[in-house]
Structures are given as structure tokens and as C-alpha cells.
Design a protein around this motif. Sequence first.
Motif, PDB file in Angstrom:
ATOM      1  N   PRO A 121       4.330   1.068  -2.196  1.00 57.95           N
ATOM      2  CA  PRO A 121       3.343   1.594  -1.247  1.00 57.95           C
ATOM      3  C   PRO A 121       3.332   3.117  -1.257  1.00 57.95           C
ATOM      4  O   PRO A 121       4.379   3.758  -1.215  1.00 57.95           O
ATOM      5  N   ASP A 122       2.132   3.688  -1.320  1.00 67.11           N
ATOM      6  CA  ASP A 122       2.007   5.142  -1.360  1.00 67.11           C
ATOM      7  C   ASP A 122       0.988   5.667  -0.361  1.00 67.11           C
ATOM      8  O   ASP A 122       0.755   6.871  -0.283  1.00 67.11           O
ATOM      9  N   GLN A 123       0.383   4.760   0.412  1.00 67.83           N
ATOM     10  CA  GLN A 123      -0.537   5.173   1.461  1.00 67.83           C
ATOM     11  C   GLN A 123      -0.348   4.266   2.681  1.00 67.83           C
ATOM     12  O   GLN A 123       0.004   3.089   2.558  1.00 67.83           O
ATOM     13  N   GLY A 124      -0.577   4.835   3.851  1.00 67.48           N
ATOM     14  CA  GLY A 124      -0.494   4.073   5.093  1.00 67.48           C
ATOM     15  C   GLY A 124      -1.151   4.852   6.207  1.00 67.48           C
ATOM     16  O   GLY A 124      -1.511   6.018   6.035  1.00 67.48           O
ATOM     17  N   GLU A 125      -1.316   4.205   7.357  1.00 63.94           N
ATOM     18  CA  GLU A 125      -1.952   4.877   8.483  1.00 63.94           C
ATOM     19  C   GLU A 125      -1.542   4.229   9.795  1.00 63.94           C
ATOM     20  O   GLU A 125      -1.131   3.063   9.834  1.00 63.94           O
ATOM     21  N   TRP A 126      -1.632   5.020  10.859  1.00 64.33           N
ATOM     22  CA  TRP A 126      -1.449   4.470  12.198  1.00 64.33           C
ATOM     23  C   TRP A 126      -2.660   3.625  12.558  1.00 64.33           C
ATOM     24  O   TRP A 126      -3.800   4.033  12.351  1.00 64.33           O
ATOM     25  N   THR A 147      18.576  -2.074   8.835  1.00 64.76           N
ATOM     26  CA  THR A 147      18.542  -1.173   7.686  1.00 64.76           C
ATOM     27  C   THR A 147      17.503  -1.663   6.681  1.00 64.76           C
ATOM     28  O   THR A 147      17.001  -2.783   6.802  1.00 64.76           O
ATOM     29  N   THR A 148      17.168  -0.827   5.705  1.00 64.34           N
ATOM     30  CA  THR A 148      16.298  -1.271   4.617  1.00 64.34           C
ATOM     31  C   THR A 148      17.158  -1.900   3.536  1.00 64.34           C
ATOM     32  O   THR A 148      18.254  -1.429   3.240  1.00 64.34           O
ATOM     33  N   LEU A 149      16.640  -2.972   2.919  1.00 59.67           N
ATOM     34  CA  LEU A 149      17.411  -3.706   1.915  1.00 59.67           C
ATOM     35  C   LEU A 149      16.610  -3.936   0.642  1.00 59.67           C
ATOM     36  O   LEU A 149      17.006  -3.502  -0.430  1.00 59.67           O
ATOM     37  N   ASN A 150      15.483  -4.613   0.743  1.00 61.77           N
ATOM     38  CA  ASN A 150      14.716  -4.986  -0.441  1.00 61.77           C
ATOM     39  C   ASN A 150      13.347  -4.325  -0.526  1.00 61.77           C
ATOM     40  O   ASN A 150      12.635  -4.526  -1.498  1.00 61.77           O
ATOM     41  N   SER A 186       9.907   5.790   2.948  1.00 62.55           N
ATOM     42  CA  SER A 186      10.060   4.578   3.757  1.00 62.55           C
ATOM     43  C   SER A 186       9.024   4.489   4.869  1.00 62.55           C
ATOM     44  O   SER A 186       8.883   3.443   5.505  1.00 62.55           O
ATOM     45  N   TRP A 187       8.294   5.578   5.112  1.00 61.53           N
ATOM     46  CA  TRP A 187       7.307   5.585   6.194  1.00 61.53           C
ATOM     47  C   TRP A 187       6.294   4.454   6.039  1.00 61.53           C
ATOM     48  O   TRP A 187       5.897   3.832   7.019  1.00 61.53           O
TER      49      TRP A 187
END
Length: 287
Positions: A188-193, A209-212, A219-220
Motif C-alpha cells: 500500500p502506498d496511498q490512503g486517506e482519512w 504489533t505489526t506482524l504480516n 505503516s500509516w
Amino acid sequence: MTDVRIQDFNENLKPDTNNDFLMTFNDGSESKTRLRDAFYSLVPDGAPTHNNVFRGQNLGALNATHITNIQNGTFHDMFIGDYFQINGSSYVIAGINYKKGHGDNSPLGNHLVLMPQDWSKTPTQTLGPDGKTDYMNDTDTTAGGFAGSKLYKTYLPQIQTKLESDFGAHLMTFRTVVSTHVDDSGVPDQGEWRDAKVSIPNEVMIYGTTLNENNKNSSWHNVGDENSQLPLMRLNEAERNFNRIGAIWLRDIHSASEFAIATSGGDARWNSASNSWTGVRAFFLIG
């Protein structure tokens, strides 16, 4: 005072684990309190303390007293693991003020985070893994991020309809980060509220925590502001594997064809997006 018997207080004489009482005497008057109730009454009101006590009590239907004690921030007589029973569904308290102050424009006030006790019930079905239904996507793709998935576009609105029926105006709108695009390598390289009334957890909410999830581009996109473990998952090990009922989808993207999952065995994995042996357990806020 002499010759006082517990049966004089009109209790059921049949022994059971709930018939242990604390008795008090004051100027000729007597009172009794179940030891269990006395213990929980000693916990100070408020989110910091109630977020750290697992009780697991049936609260019955949501009522005006519950709402008042949520909105005033005392959360009196509500603890992690307690659950409401509404219209044939059970909803467990997973967190208290988990997202208070969060959001990009209008910070949230006092609230409970609830999850269906086992699976997310829609008006017509239960979203448990059945080996037939592809809840996340019809094909093995994560294109468009979580926002592009069938689960986000089709099934979350169905769950929301059920929740609106059960909770009415007390179902809160909150802001959450949603991934909207993946790069050529499936990250993932894009996201939004976006506004939401219901969503599904990420890995951090379940495991702390982050795992996979693949966070090469930050990580956002996968985590957003839900960046701590839900108290329900921290306090009750059985909730992290969903009482061994089955695996659930998480919204974290693992690759171009796979999303992260939480399994009934307690381990964290990932599945192809069209896997039909993975179900849905949503979360939402009331206040």
C-alpha cells in the motif's frame, strides 16, 4: 445483633459460586453484598481503570443509564468483556475511549468500542467462514487497497445496517485511515482519512504489533490511528483466537494478492484475498 442467618436475607439456599456475601452491620441495620459485586465496586470509575479489568458480565439491553455513564466518562459498572444483548446479537466491550481525541478534523469524545461476541451479524447472515463465501474479494487481488475490497464496499454497509437498527443514534461516526492503492510490488502506498460507522481490525488492534502487513511504504496505510492493542485482546487470550471459532480478516495488506488474518489457532498469518475460510469480526463505537 445475634442469631442472624444468611437465609434470613431471602437468598437462595442452593449453594453456588454466586452465594458468597459480604455482610455489614451498622446501628442495628444489616445489609449484604455479593463479594463479586463488592470487588468490582472498589474499582474507581473512569476509562483508565475500567480498561484494565476483565469481567465478562451480561449487561442486558443497552439503556439510558448505560449511555449516561458512557457520555459522562465514568463508565460506571461497565468493564472489558462485558456484553450487551440486543435483537438477538451479543456485543462485547473491547475498549473504552480507545479512539478518544483521535481523528483528523473532529476528535472523538467518550465512547465504548464494541465487537460482535463472535461474528458480525447482518440482517440476513452471519459472516463466519463457510468455505463458500469470499468476503474480502472475489479474486486474489489487493488492488485499490482495503477501500477497493468487496468487504469494504459490500459487507461493511450490510453490517452497518444491522448496527443502525440495534443502536440507533448511539452508533458513532468516527474517522479512520483506509488504504486506497497498492504499488507494483503489492505494497500500500496511498490512503486517506474517511468517515466510518464500522470497520475491521488491523494487526495492532489484535496482537499489539505489526506482524504480516507490508509496510515498505509506511505503516500509516495499514495501521492509521488504531495503533494500540484493544484491551479485550490484551486481557483475554481466548479473544485473540476468537474462541477457536475460525479465522477473521484483518485490513492489513500483505502482498498484491493477500491480506493479513488472525486465526483460530492464535497465530497470525495471511490469506489469498478470495479465501472462503476466513470470516469477519467488525468493530464500532457507541456513545
